[in-house]
Write an enzyme that holds these catalytic residues in place. Structure first.
Site, PDB file in Angstrom:
ATOM      1  N   TYR A 114      10.716   8.786   0.968  1.00  0.00           N
ATOM      2  CA  TYR A 114      10.958   8.153   0.223  1.00  0.00           C
ATOM      3  C   TYR A 114      11.516   8.372  -1.499  1.00  0.00           C
ATOM      4  CZ  TYR A 114       7.929   6.433   3.345  1.00  0.00           C
ATOM      5  OH  TYR A 114       7.011   5.050   4.517  1.00  0.00           O
ATOM      6  N   ARG A 136       5.357  10.874  -3.279  1.00  0.00           N
ATOM      7  CA  ARG A 136       4.229  10.261  -1.115  1.00  0.00           C
ATOM      8  C   ARG A 136       5.948  11.164  -1.002  1.00  0.00           C
ATOM      9  NH1 ARG A 136       4.328   4.760   1.045  1.00  0.00           N
ATOM     10  NH2 ARG A 136       3.715   5.442   3.540  1.00  0.00           N
ATOM     11  N   GLU A 149      11.944  -9.593   2.611  1.00  0.00           N
ATOM     12  CA  GLU A 149      11.378  -7.850   2.940  1.00  0.00           C
ATOM     13  C   GLU A 149      12.330  -7.214   3.133  1.00  0.00           C
ATOM     14  OE1 GLU A 149       9.421  -8.159   7.117  1.00  0.00           O
ATOM     15  OE2 GLU A 149      10.526  -6.266   7.652  1.00  0.00           O
ATOM     16  N   PRO A 160       0.898  -1.545   0.321  1.00  0.00           N
ATOM     17  CA  PRO A 160       0.469   0.392   0.138  1.00  0.00           C
ATOM     18  C   PRO A 160       1.121   0.996  -0.667  1.00  0.00           C
ATOM     19  CG  PRO A 160      -0.466  -1.120   2.106  1.00  0.00           C
ATOM     20  CD  PRO A 160       0.662  -2.231   0.994  1.00  0.00           C
ATOM     21  N   ASN A 161       0.601   1.930  -0.697  1.00  0.00           N
ATOM     22  CA  ASN A 161       0.934   3.567  -1.149  1.00  0.00           C
ATOM     23  C   ASN A 161       2.030   3.360  -2.087  1.00  0.00           C
ATOM     24  OD1 ASN A 161      -1.236   4.753   0.695  1.00  0.00           O
ATOM     25  ND2 ASN A 161      -0.735   4.085   2.351  1.00  0.00           N
ATOM     26  N   ARG A 198      12.797   5.651  12.809  1.00  0.00           N
ATOM     27  CA  ARG A 198      11.505   5.764  12.828  1.00  0.00           C
ATOM     28  C   ARG A 198      10.358   5.554  13.665  1.00  0.00           C
ATOM     29  NH1 ARG A 198       8.784   5.080   6.534  1.00  0.00           N
ATOM     30  NH2 ARG A 198       7.728   6.747   7.517  1.00  0.00           N
ATOM     31  N   HIS A 229      12.639  -2.791   2.870  1.00  0.00           N
ATOM     32  CA  HIS A 229      12.235  -1.319   3.548  1.00  0.00           C
ATOM     33  C   HIS A 229      12.708  -0.191   2.240  1.00  0.00           C
ATOM     34  CE1 HIS A 229       8.994  -2.951   5.536  1.00  0.00           C
ATOM     35  NE2 HIS A 229      10.079  -4.190   5.941  1.00  0.00           N
ATOM     36  N   ASN A 245       8.202  -5.812  -0.856  1.00  0.00           N
ATOM     37  CA  ASN A 245       8.128  -3.800   0.535  1.00  0.00           C
ATOM     38  C   ASN A 245       6.797  -4.384   1.324  1.00  0.00           C
ATOM     39  OD1 ASN A 245       8.020  -1.882   1.875  1.00  0.00           O
ATOM     40  ND2 ASN A 245       8.793  -1.028   0.239  1.00  0.00           N
ATOM     41  N   ALA A 297       2.544  -0.641   5.443  1.00  0.00           N
ATOM     42  CA  ALA A 297       2.458  -0.490   6.506  1.00  0.00           C
ATOM     43  C   ALA A 297       2.209  -2.143   7.075  1.00  0.00           C
ATOM     44  CB  ALA A 297       1.159   0.483   6.446  1.00  0.00           C
TER      45      ALA A 297
HETATM   46  C1  DQA Z   1       8.501   0.921   4.444  1.00  0.00           C
HETATM   47  C2  DQA Z   1       7.824   1.065   5.501  1.00  0.00           C
HETATM   48  C3  DQA Z   1       6.766   1.042   6.436  1.00  0.00           C
HETATM   49  O1  DQA Z   1       6.856   1.725   7.566  1.00  0.00           O
HETATM   50  C4  DQA Z   1       5.394   1.980   5.909  1.00  0.00           C
HETATM   51  O2  DQA Z   1       4.576   2.037   6.469  1.00  0.00           O
HETATM   52  C5  DQA Z   1       5.427   2.128   4.058  1.00  0.00           C
HETATM   53  C6  DQA Z   1       7.164   1.909   3.177  1.00  0.00           C
HETATM   54  C7  DQA Z   1       9.582   1.207   2.978  1.00  0.00           C
HETATM   55  O3  DQA Z   1       9.738   0.644   2.030  1.00  0.00           O
HETATM   56  O4  DQA Z   1       9.995   2.323   4.564  1.00  0.00           O
HETATM   57  O5  DQA Z   1       4.576   1.851   3.485  1.00  0.00           O
HETATM   58  O6  DQA Z   1       7.804  -0.065   3.814  1.00  0.00           O
END
Ligand code: DQA
Length: 137
Positions: free
Chosen positions: A22, A17, A95, A9-10, A104, A97, A71, A74
């Site tokens: 990011y 964003r 995984e 998501p996102n 954070r 990020h 990835n 959240a």
């Molecule tokens: C994320 C870190 C997560 O905490 C966050 O909710 C994201 C992006 C990252 O790529 O740093 O959506 O996965």
């Protein structure tokens, strides 16, 4: 070798964003760079904002692909179901990020996925995806 990148998501809004967190690069252009860099790998990309769609995709490729770079955004911090899906398939999952989640908010420090993953990369920006793919080669 077949590798799938899954963004949750996102992450469709990368480049737009929160650029301070990011970066300014959209994922589609970065994915083109990755395909050029790993030209001998059959690399594909899937993004969804929906937990069940991510689980369905893990089931779909998780018995035939050589690697998955995930990835989950959240959902990493909330989804027992995605963690269970990773445990249920055979393809190893890494995984990733983009940000250093440990620098954070505390709610980002826990992952329901990591235990079932081959490894975890965070804090390397978009380079994390490249490093994850590299680790499968
Ligand atoms: C994320 C870190 C997560 O905490 C966050 O909710 C994201 C992006 C990252 O790529 O740093 O959506 O996965």
């Amino acid at each position: 070798m077949r590798i799938l990148i899954i963004n949750g998501p996102n992450l469709n809004l990368l480049g737009v964003r929160e650029p301070a967190v990011y970066g300014n690069t959209g994922f589609d252009s970065y994915f083109e760079e990755l395909k050029e860099h790993f030209s001998s790998i059959d690399l594909s990309y899937f993004q969804s904002n929906h937990e069940g769609d991510i689980i369905d995709k893990l089931h779909e490729v998780g018995f035939s692909y050589d690697g998955i770079v995930l990835n989950a955004g959240a959902y990493t911090h909330t989804s027992i179901a995605i963690g269970d899906a990773i445990a249920s398939i055979q393809t190893p999952v890494i995984e990733v990020h983009i940000s250093n989640v440990y620098a954070r908010e505390p709610f980002r420090h826990h992952s329901y996925l990591a235990k079932n993953c081959k490894g975890v990369l965070c804090g390397f920006g978009l380079n994390g995806y490249r490093l994850a793919i590299q680790s499968f080669t």
